[in-house]
Design a protein around this motif. Structure first.
Motif, short mmCIF file in Angstrom:
data_model
loop_
_atom_site.label_atom_id
_atom_site.label_comp_id
_atom_site.label_asym_id
_atom_site.label_seq_id
_atom_site.Cartn_x
_atom_site.Cartn_y
_atom_site.Cartn_z
N GLN A 119 0.81 -1.20 -0.07
CA GLN A 119 0.04 -0.05 0.17
C GLN A 119 0.83 1.19 0.09
OE1 GLN A 119 -3.62 0.70 2.56
NE2 GLN A 119 -2.20 1.71 3.80
N SER A 120 1.97 1.25 0.66
CA SER A 120 2.87 2.43 0.77
C SER A 120 3.39 2.69 -0.68
CB SER A 120 3.99 2.20 1.88
OG SER A 120 4.76 3.21 1.95
N PHE A 121 3.96 1.71 -1.22
CA PHE A 121 4.39 1.78 -2.45
C PHE A 121 3.23 2.09 -3.58
CE2 PHE A 121 7.97 -0.41 -0.80
CZ PHE A 121 9.18 0.57 -1.08
N TRP A 122 2.43 1.42 -3.44
CA TRP A 122 1.46 1.71 -4.68
C TRP A 122 0.34 2.73 -4.43
CZ3 TRP A 122 -3.62 -2.04 -5.08
CH2 TRP A 122 -4.01 -2.07 -6.21
N LEU A 123 0.02 3.28 -3.28
CA LEU A 123 -0.95 4.60 -2.98
C LEU A 123 -0.07 5.57 -2.47
CD1 LEU A 123 -3.88 2.72 -1.25
CD2 LEU A 123 -3.67 3.29 -3.59
N GLY A 124 1.08 5.46 -2.04
CA GLY A 124 2.15 6.30 -1.54
C GLY A 124 1.57 6.86 -0.08
N SER A 125 0.55 6.36 0.40
CA SER A 125 -0.01 6.60 1.78
C SER A 125 -0.19 5.43 2.62
CB SER A 125 -1.12 7.49 1.74
OG SER A 125 -1.85 8.07 2.70
N PRO A 126 0.31 5.37 4.03
CA PRO A 126 1.27 6.34 4.19
C PRO A 126 2.73 5.94 3.68
CG PRO A 126 0.84 4.45 5.77
CD PRO A 126 -0.06 4.51 4.76
N THR A 127 3.67 6.94 4.06
CA THR A 127 5.07 6.86 3.44
C THR A 127 5.41 5.48 4.25
OG1 THR A 127 5.95 8.26 5.06
CG2 THR A 127 5.21 9.15 2.97
N LEU A 128 6.63 5.27 3.77
CA LEU A 128 7.34 3.96 4.49
C LEU A 128 7.69 4.36 6.12
CD1 LEU A 128 9.22 1.94 1.90
CD2 LEU A 128 7.42 1.38 3.29
N VAL A 129 8.14 5.63 6.18
CA VAL A 129 8.59 5.87 7.30
C VAL A 129 7.25 6.18 8.32
CG1 VAL A 129 9.52 8.07 8.48
CG2 VAL A 129 10.75 7.13 6.58
N MET A 130 6.29 6.86 7.79
CA MET A 130 5.01 6.90 8.62
C MET A 130 4.56 5.59 9.13
SD MET A 130 4.77 10.12 9.65
CE MET A 130 6.46 10.12 9.77
N ALA A 131 4.50 4.79 8.03
CA ALA A 131 4.19 3.19 8.36
C ALA A 131 5.05 2.52 9.45
CB ALA A 131 4.20 2.36 7.42
N ALA A 132 6.42 2.78 9.51
CA ALA A 132 7.19 2.22 10.22
C ALA A 132 6.95 2.72 11.66
CB ALA A 132 8.54 2.30 9.91
N VAL A 133 6.71 4.15 11.68
CA VAL A 133 6.38 4.77 13.12
C VAL A 133 5.11 4.33 13.63
CG1 VAL A 133 6.05 7.10 14.13
CG2 VAL A 133 8.00 6.58 12.49
N GLY A 134 4.04 4.05 12.59
CA GLY A 134 2.69 3.91 13.18
C GLY A 134 2.94 2.27 13.81
N MET A 135 3.64 1.48 13.30
CA MET A 135 3.58 0.17 13.50
C MET A 135 4.35 0.06 15.10
SD MET A 135 5.59 -3.15 11.79
CE MET A 135 7.44 -2.41 11.99
N ALA A 136 5.46 1.19 15.09
CA ALA A 136 6.19 0.84 16.41
C ALA A 136 5.21 1.61 17.34
CB ALA A 136 7.47 1.87 16.38
N VAL A 137 4.56 2.73 17.27
CA VAL A 137 3.78 3.12 18.29
C VAL A 137 2.53 2.43 18.49
CG1 VAL A 137 1.80 4.99 18.51
CG2 VAL A 137 4.18 5.54 17.70
N ALA A 138 1.56 1.69 17.48
CA ALA A 138 0.71 1.13 17.95
C ALA A 138 1.18 -0.37 18.66
CB ALA A 138 -0.13 0.64 16.54
N GLY A 139 2.12 -1.06 18.16
CA GLY A 139 2.73 -2.18 18.76
C GLY A 139 3.47 -2.01 19.98
N GLY A 140 3.64 -0.84 20.33
CA GLY A 140 4.48 -0.53 21.57
C GLY A 140 3.39 -0.30 22.57
N ILE A 141 2.21 0.33 22.16
CA ILE A 141 1.09 0.76 23.14
C ILE A 141 0.42 -0.50 23.45
CG2 ILE A 141 -1.11 1.64 23.36
CD1 ILE A 141 0.03 4.03 21.65
N PHE A 142 0.20 -1.53 22.48
CA PHE A 142 -0.35 -2.67 22.89
C PHE A 142 0.33 -3.65 23.58
CE2 PHE A 142 -3.57 -1.28 20.71
CZ PHE A 142 -5.08 -2.42 20.58
N LEU A 143 1.86 -3.58 23.66
CA LEU A 143 2.87 -4.45 24.20
C LEU A 143 2.72 -3.82 25.80
CD1 LEU A 143 4.95 -6.78 24.42
CD2 LEU A 143 6.65 -4.86 23.94
N LEU A 144 2.77 -2.57 25.67
CA LEU A 144 2.57 -2.00 27.42
C LEU A 144 1.34 -2.57 28.06
CD1 LEU A 144 4.05 -0.30 29.17
CD2 LEU A 144 2.72 1.64 28.31
N LEU A 145 0.32 -2.61 26.96
CA LEU A 145 -1.31 -3.01 27.44
C LEU A 145 -1.03 -4.40 28.02
CD1 LEU A 145 -3.56 -1.10 25.47
CD2 LEU A 145 -3.07 -0.60 27.86
#
Length: 175
Positions: A119-145
Protein backbone atom coordinates in the motif's frame (compact mmCIF):
# COMPACT_ATOMS: atom_id res chain seq x y z
CA UNK A 1 -14.77 4.27 -14.78
CA UNK A 2 -18.29 5.55 -15.01
CA UNK A 3 -21.78 4.46 -14.09
CA UNK A 4 -22.14 1.07 -12.46
CA UNK A 5 -18.76 -0.23 -13.58
CA UNK A 6 -16.95 0.62 -10.29
CA UNK A 7 -19.79 -0.89 -8.28
CA UNK A 8 -19.78 -4.12 -10.31
CA UNK A 9 -15.98 -4.28 -10.26
CA UNK A 10 -15.92 -3.81 -6.49
CA UNK A 11 -18.68 -6.38 -6.00
CA UNK A 12 -16.84 -8.95 -8.13
CA UNK A 13 -13.53 -8.38 -6.33
CA UNK A 14 -15.33 -8.44 -2.97
CA UNK A 15 -17.12 -11.71 -3.77
CA UNK A 16 -13.88 -13.38 -4.86
CA UNK A 17 -12.05 -12.17 -1.77
CA UNK A 18 -15.00 -13.32 0.36
CA UNK A 19 -14.73 -16.89 -0.96
CA UNK A 20 -10.96 -16.84 -0.46
CA UNK A 21 -11.46 -15.51 3.08
CA UNK A 22 -13.89 -18.30 3.93
CA UNK A 23 -11.61 -21.01 2.54
CA UNK A 24 -8.42 -19.69 4.17
CA UNK A 25 -10.12 -19.17 7.54
CA UNK A 26 -11.52 -22.69 7.39
CA UNK A 27 -8.09 -24.16 6.75
CA UNK A 28 -6.52 -22.30 9.66
CA UNK A 29 -9.36 -23.33 11.97
CA UNK A 30 -9.07 -26.96 10.87
CA UNK A 31 -5.31 -26.84 11.43
CA UNK A 32 -5.67 -25.45 14.94
CA UNK A 33 -8.42 -27.93 15.80
CA UNK A 34 -6.36 -30.88 14.59
CA UNK A 35 -3.54 -29.83 16.96
CA UNK A 36 -5.82 -30.04 20.02
CA UNK A 37 -6.20 -33.20 22.06
CA UNK A 38 -9.58 -34.92 21.48
CA UNK A 39 -10.77 -33.96 24.99
CA UNK A 40 -10.03 -30.28 24.28
CA UNK A 41 -11.57 -30.21 20.83
CA UNK A 42 -14.09 -27.47 20.21
CA UNK A 43 -17.58 -28.62 19.23
CA UNK A 44 -18.08 -28.50 15.48
CA UNK A 45 -21.33 -27.83 13.70
CA UNK A 46 -22.71 -30.83 11.85
CA UNK A 47 -21.13 -31.26 8.44
CA UNK A 48 -23.26 -30.38 5.46
CA UNK A 49 -23.91 -32.88 2.71
CA UNK A 50 -21.10 -33.23 0.19
CA UNK A 51 -21.42 -30.62 -2.52
CA UNK A 52 -23.81 -28.39 -0.62
CA UNK A 53 -22.95 -24.90 0.56
CA UNK A 54 -23.81 -23.84 4.09
CA UNK A 55 -25.55 -20.56 4.79
CA UNK A 56 -22.48 -19.26 6.65
CA UNK A 57 -20.22 -20.17 3.72
CA UNK A 58 -22.46 -18.18 1.39
CA UNK A 59 -22.83 -15.19 3.70
CA UNK A 60 -19.14 -14.26 3.75
CA UNK A 61 -18.78 -13.77 -0.04
CA UNK A 62 -22.23 -12.17 -0.24
CA UNK A 63 -21.35 -9.65 2.48
CA UNK A 64 -17.97 -8.97 0.87
CA UNK A 65 -19.68 -8.48 -2.52
CA UNK A 66 -22.03 -5.89 -0.99
CA UNK A 67 -19.12 -4.20 0.76
CA UNK A 68 -17.10 -4.32 -2.47
CA UNK A 69 -19.90 -2.66 -4.40
CA UNK A 70 -20.09 0.12 -1.85
CA UNK A 71 -16.32 0.58 -1.77
CA UNK A 72 -16.20 0.62 -5.58
CA UNK A 73 -18.88 3.29 -5.60
CA UNK A 74 -17.20 5.49 -2.96
CA UNK A 75 -13.47 4.99 -3.65
CA UNK A 76 -11.48 7.71 -5.37
CA UNK A 77 -9.64 5.18 -7.56
CA UNK A 78 -9.47 1.50 -8.40
CA UNK A 79 -6.24 1.19 -6.39
CA UNK A 80 -7.89 2.57 -3.26
CA UNK A 81 -10.88 0.25 -3.72
CA UNK A 82 -8.71 -2.84 -4.18
CA UNK A 83 -6.55 -1.94 -1.19
CA UNK A 84 -9.61 -1.41 1.02
CA UNK A 85 -11.07 -4.75 -0.04
CA UNK A 86 -7.83 -6.67 0.52
CA UNK A 87 -7.47 -5.16 4.00
CA UNK A 88 -11.10 -5.97 4.80
CA UNK A 89 -10.68 -9.57 3.63
CA UNK A 90 -7.54 -10.06 5.72
CA UNK A 91 -9.14 -8.57 8.84
CA UNK A 92 -12.31 -10.62 8.29
CA UNK A 93 -10.23 -13.78 7.91
CA UNK A 94 -8.39 -12.99 11.15
CA UNK A 95 -11.72 -12.36 12.88
CA UNK A 96 -13.24 -15.64 11.68
CA UNK A 97 -10.25 -17.63 12.90
CA UNK A 98 -10.01 -15.75 16.21
CA UNK A 99 -13.73 -16.17 16.88
CA UNK A 100 -13.57 -19.94 16.44
CA UNK A 101 -10.21 -20.91 17.97
CA UNK A 102 -9.00 -17.76 19.78
CA UNK A 103 -5.81 -17.54 17.72
CA UNK A 104 -4.43 -14.94 15.32
CA UNK A 105 -2.30 -16.84 12.79
CA UNK A 106 1.12 -15.30 12.19
CA UNK A 107 0.93 -15.86 8.40
CA UNK A 108 -2.23 -13.74 8.21
CA UNK A 109 -0.80 -10.98 10.41
CA UNK A 110 2.41 -10.97 8.33
CA UNK A 111 0.33 -10.79 5.15
CA UNK A 112 -1.44 -7.75 6.58
CA UNK A 113 1.94 -6.20 7.39
CA UNK A 114 3.17 -7.03 3.88
CA UNK A 115 0.10 -5.35 2.43
CA UNK A 116 1.03 -2.21 4.40
CA UNK A 117 4.30 -2.13 2.44
CA UNK A 118 2.49 -2.74 -0.86
CA UNK A 119 0.00 0.00 0.00
CA UNK A 120 2.82 2.40 0.83
CA UNK A 121 4.44 1.90 -2.58
CA UNK A 122 1.21 1.57 -4.59
CA UNK A 123 -0.83 4.37 -3.03
CA UNK A 124 1.98 6.41 -1.51
CA UNK A 125 0.09 6.70 1.73
CA UNK A 126 1.27 6.30 4.40
CA UNK A 127 4.92 6.71 3.53
CA UNK A 128 7.25 3.92 4.61
CA UNK A 129 8.61 6.08 7.43
CA UNK A 130 5.12 6.93 8.73
CA UNK A 131 4.11 3.26 8.40
CA UNK A 132 7.16 2.18 10.44
CA UNK A 133 6.46 4.79 13.12
CA UNK A 134 2.78 3.79 13.20
CA UNK A 135 3.78 0.15 13.57
CA UNK A 136 6.16 0.95 16.43
CA UNK A 137 3.68 3.22 18.22
CA UNK A 138 0.65 0.92 17.94
CA UNK A 139 2.66 -2.22 18.66
CA UNK A 140 4.42 -0.52 21.57
CA UNK A 141 1.19 0.69 23.15
CA UNK A 142 -0.36 -2.76 22.88
CA UNK A 143 2.80 -4.43 24.19
CA UNK A 144 2.66 -2.16 27.22
CA UNK A 145 -1.03 -3.01 27.70
CA UNK A 146 -0.25 -6.73 27.37
CA UNK A 147 2.46 -6.49 30.03
CA UNK A 148 0.41 -4.35 32.43
CA UNK A 149 -2.85 -6.21 31.75
CA UNK A 150 -1.48 -9.56 32.99
CA UNK A 151 -3.06 -11.72 30.33
CA UNK A 152 -5.77 -9.36 29.12
CA UNK A 153 -4.06 -9.22 25.72
CA UNK A 154 -1.95 -11.83 24.01
CA UNK A 155 1.05 -11.35 21.76
CA UNK A 156 -1.17 -12.01 18.76
CA UNK A 157 -3.09 -8.85 19.66
CA UNK A 158 0.19 -6.94 19.91
CA UNK A 159 1.32 -8.15 16.48
CA UNK A 160 -2.08 -7.32 14.96
CA UNK A 161 -1.97 -3.80 16.44
CA UNK A 162 1.51 -3.31 14.99
CA UNK A 163 0.32 -4.42 11.53
CA UNK A 164 -2.72 -2.12 11.71
CA UNK A 165 -0.41 0.70 12.85
CA UNK A 166 1.69 0.12 9.74
CA UNK A 167 -1.42 0.20 7.54
CA UNK A 168 -2.70 3.40 9.09
CA UNK A 169 0.65 5.11 9.64
CA UNK A 170 1.50 7.71 12.22
CA UNK A 171 -0.38 9.70 13.61
CA UNK A 172 -3.56 7.87 12.49
CA UNK A 173 -2.32 4.75 14.32
CA UNK A 174 -2.95 6.56 17.61
CA UNK A 175 -6.64 6.78 16.84
Amino acid sequence: MSGFTPVLFGAAIGCGLGWATWVVAGRFVAGYRSQKAPSQEIARPEAADAGSISLRAALVPAAMALWGGYVGWQASSVAVAVSALVITALLLCLSLVDFQVRRLPNPLVLTLLGWAVVQSFWLGSPTLVMAAVGMAVAGGIFLLLAILGRGALGLGDVKLAAAIGALAGYPVALV
